[in-house]
Design a protein around this motif. Structure first.
Motif, PDB file in Angstrom:
ATOM      1  N   GLU A  20      -6.873  10.584   0.802  1.00 26.94           N
ATOM      2  CA  GLU A  20      -6.437   9.586   1.779  1.00 26.94           C
ATOM      3  C   GLU A  20      -5.464   8.567   1.183  1.00 26.94           C
ATOM      4  OE1 GLU A  20      -6.857   9.388   5.069  1.00 26.94           O
ATOM      5  OE2 GLU A  20      -7.775  11.358   4.879  1.00 26.94           O
ATOM      6  N   LEU A  21      -5.549   8.322  -0.127  1.00 30.80           N
ATOM      7  CA  LEU A  21      -4.574   7.431  -0.754  1.00 30.80           C
ATOM      8  C   LEU A  21      -3.174   8.035  -0.676  1.00 30.80           C
ATOM      9  CD1 LEU A  21      -6.589   6.242  -3.868  1.00 30.80           C
ATOM     10  CD2 LEU A  21      -5.739   4.786  -2.024  1.00 30.80           C
ATOM     11  N   ASP A  22      -3.088   9.370  -0.729  1.00 28.95           N
ATOM     12  CA  ASP A  22      -1.841  10.100  -0.443  1.00 28.95           C
ATOM     13  C   ASP A  22      -0.668   9.567  -1.262  1.00 28.95           C
ATOM     14  OD1 ASP A  22      -0.217  11.961   0.817  1.00 28.95           O
ATOM     15  OD2 ASP A  22       0.267  10.635   2.490  1.00 28.95           O
ATOM     16  N   LEU A  23      -0.858   9.466  -2.577  1.00 32.13           N
ATOM     17  CA  LEU A  23       0.179   8.898  -3.433  1.00 32.13           C
ATOM     18  C   LEU A  23       1.101   9.936  -4.056  1.00 32.13           C
ATOM     19  CD1 LEU A  23      -1.817   6.119  -5.302  1.00 32.13           C
ATOM     20  CD2 LEU A  23      -0.290   5.878  -3.357  1.00 32.13           C
ATOM     21  N   TRP A  97      -9.451   0.655   7.369  1.00 37.38           N
ATOM     22  CA  TRP A  97      -9.821  -0.757   7.274  1.00 37.38           C
ATOM     23  C   TRP A  97      -9.219  -1.444   6.047  1.00 37.38           C
ATOM     24  CZ3 TRP A  97     -15.409   1.301   7.957  1.00 37.38           C
ATOM     25  CH2 TRP A  97     -15.636   1.611   9.315  1.00 37.38           C
ATOM     26  N   PHE A  98      -9.068  -0.712   4.954  1.00 40.77           N
ATOM     27  CA  PHE A  98      -8.727  -1.355   3.680  1.00 40.77           C
ATOM     28  C   PHE A  98      -7.509  -0.749   2.983  1.00 40.77           C
ATOM     29  CE2 PHE A  98     -13.487  -1.523   4.019  1.00 40.77           C
ATOM     30  CZ  PHE A  98     -13.567  -2.862   4.393  1.00 40.77           C
ATOM     31  N   SER A  99      -6.677  -0.002   3.707  1.00 39.79           N
ATOM     32  CA  SER A  99      -5.556   0.682   3.061  1.00 39.79           C
ATOM     33  C   SER A  99      -4.581  -0.288   2.397  1.00 39.79           C
ATOM     34  CB  SER A  99      -4.810   1.562   4.068  1.00 39.79           C
ATOM     35  OG  SER A  99      -4.301   0.778   5.131  1.00 39.79           O
ATOM     36  N   ILE A 100      -4.309  -1.425   3.025  1.00 42.58           N
ATOM     37  CA  ILE A 100      -3.362  -2.385   2.458  1.00 42.58           C
ATOM     38  C   ILE A 100      -3.834  -2.831   1.077  1.00 42.58           C
ATOM     39  CG2 ILE A 100      -2.375  -4.684   2.711  1.00 42.58           C
ATOM     40  CD1 ILE A 100      -2.518  -4.267   5.739  1.00 42.58           C
TER      41      ILE A 100
END
Length: 298
Positions: A20-23, A97-100
């Motif tokens: 999900e971080l998808d970096l 909720w906390f991606s930023i």
């Protein structure tokens, strides 16, 4: 960390959050162990506390606008794959909720590794940096990230001088504000440095040659960046202010006109977007969310 790895579901949780971080591998591989002892650890601990209250349902955190219950047990009645399905679901919710904050921390870790920060070698008994393991919650980790990036970015930005081909005017946003396309690695680096996010760390460089991807910056009348846009195939994937914060209402209003002009759409409207992801908000689409339906689809 060793105790967590003994948990049968920990690996599934780790894989889900990393996905999900998808970096991208170029960004993630150098910081993978740091992400594991910071973000993954806190993600796991958050869900352990949640499961102690209710292993099947979780309410949207209180500091978010929505007031919903979300099922998080993996729907075991559906059969095989419960563990993977459960942690994939939980990672999507947590990032919605906390991606930023999560991406802000990753930006800090990328820069720390690149610069060889001394704190990386101040290790605890498990071999992990104490600066990370002492953080007992995400807010503390974000505080460390913000502190670590502030001084570094100011110095680096002063050293980057752009030429006439590094940026290109795209659109007049009104009241002296403009939308500028970022056309070179130097432009990405300076934007990321001034805005305290990862666009300048290399993972976006390949997009510069992709005609379907637009990387752009919202500039104030003095030419200073206020927000950064990533548009893929006509769909807005990210729209972020400094330190990956949400842009102000004034900046969103300015950019809404450009989105309407160019026909940019919501990332959730792209082909292939799965209905079961509907409560996982796009990484950063905040302009189109506030537009009336006829304008959302250009």
């Amino acid at each position: 960390m060793a105790k967590r790895h003994k948990q049968p579901e920990y690996s599934a949780a780790e894989r889900a959050l990393i996905a999900e971080l998808d970096l991208g591998d170029r960004t993630m591989i150098p910081i993978r162990s740091l992400v594991d002892c910071s973000l993954v650890r806190l993600f796991w601990e958050d869900w352990r506390r949640s499961d102690a209250r209710d292993p099947m349902w979780i309410a949207t955190p209180g500091d978010h606008d929505e007031n919903e219950l979300h099922r998080v047990d993996g729907w075991p009645e559906y059969g095989d794959g419960t563990v993977e399905r459960k942690w994939s679901r939980r990672a999507r919710l947590w990032m919605s909720w906390f991606s930023i904050d999560a991406w802000h921390v990753c930006d800090w870790l990328v820069n720390a590794v690149s610069d060889g920060e001394q704190w990386l070698w101040n290790l605890d008994d498990a071999g992990h940096p104490r600066k990370l393991t002492k953080c007992g919650n995400l807010q503390r980790l974000v505080h460390e990230a913000t502190k670590g990036l502030r001084q570094r970015n100011a110095e680096v930005a002063r050293q980057i001088v752009l030429g006439p081909n590094d940026e290109r005017f795209m659109h007049d946003l009104g009241v002296g504000h403009t939308l500028v396309r970022l056309c070179s690695r130097a432009a990405l680096r300076k934007e990321g440095t001034l805005m305290h996010h990862c666009i300048g760390q290399g993972s976006y460089d390949d997009f510069l040659d992709d005609p379907d991807v637009v990387l752009a910056s919202v500039r104030d009348p003095d030419g200073d960046p206020l927000a950064t846009l990533e548009v893929r195939g006509g769909y807005i994937r990210q729209f972020r202010a400094r330190a990956n914060a949400e842009p102000s209402e004034a900046v969103k209003d300015l950019v809404a006109g450009a989105a309407d002009t160019f026909g940019w759409q919501d990332w959730r409207d792209r082909p292939g977007y799965r209905a079961d992801n509907q409560d996982y908000g796009p990484e950063a689409v905040v302009i189109l969310r506030d537009l009336p339906p006829p304008r959302r689809r250009g």
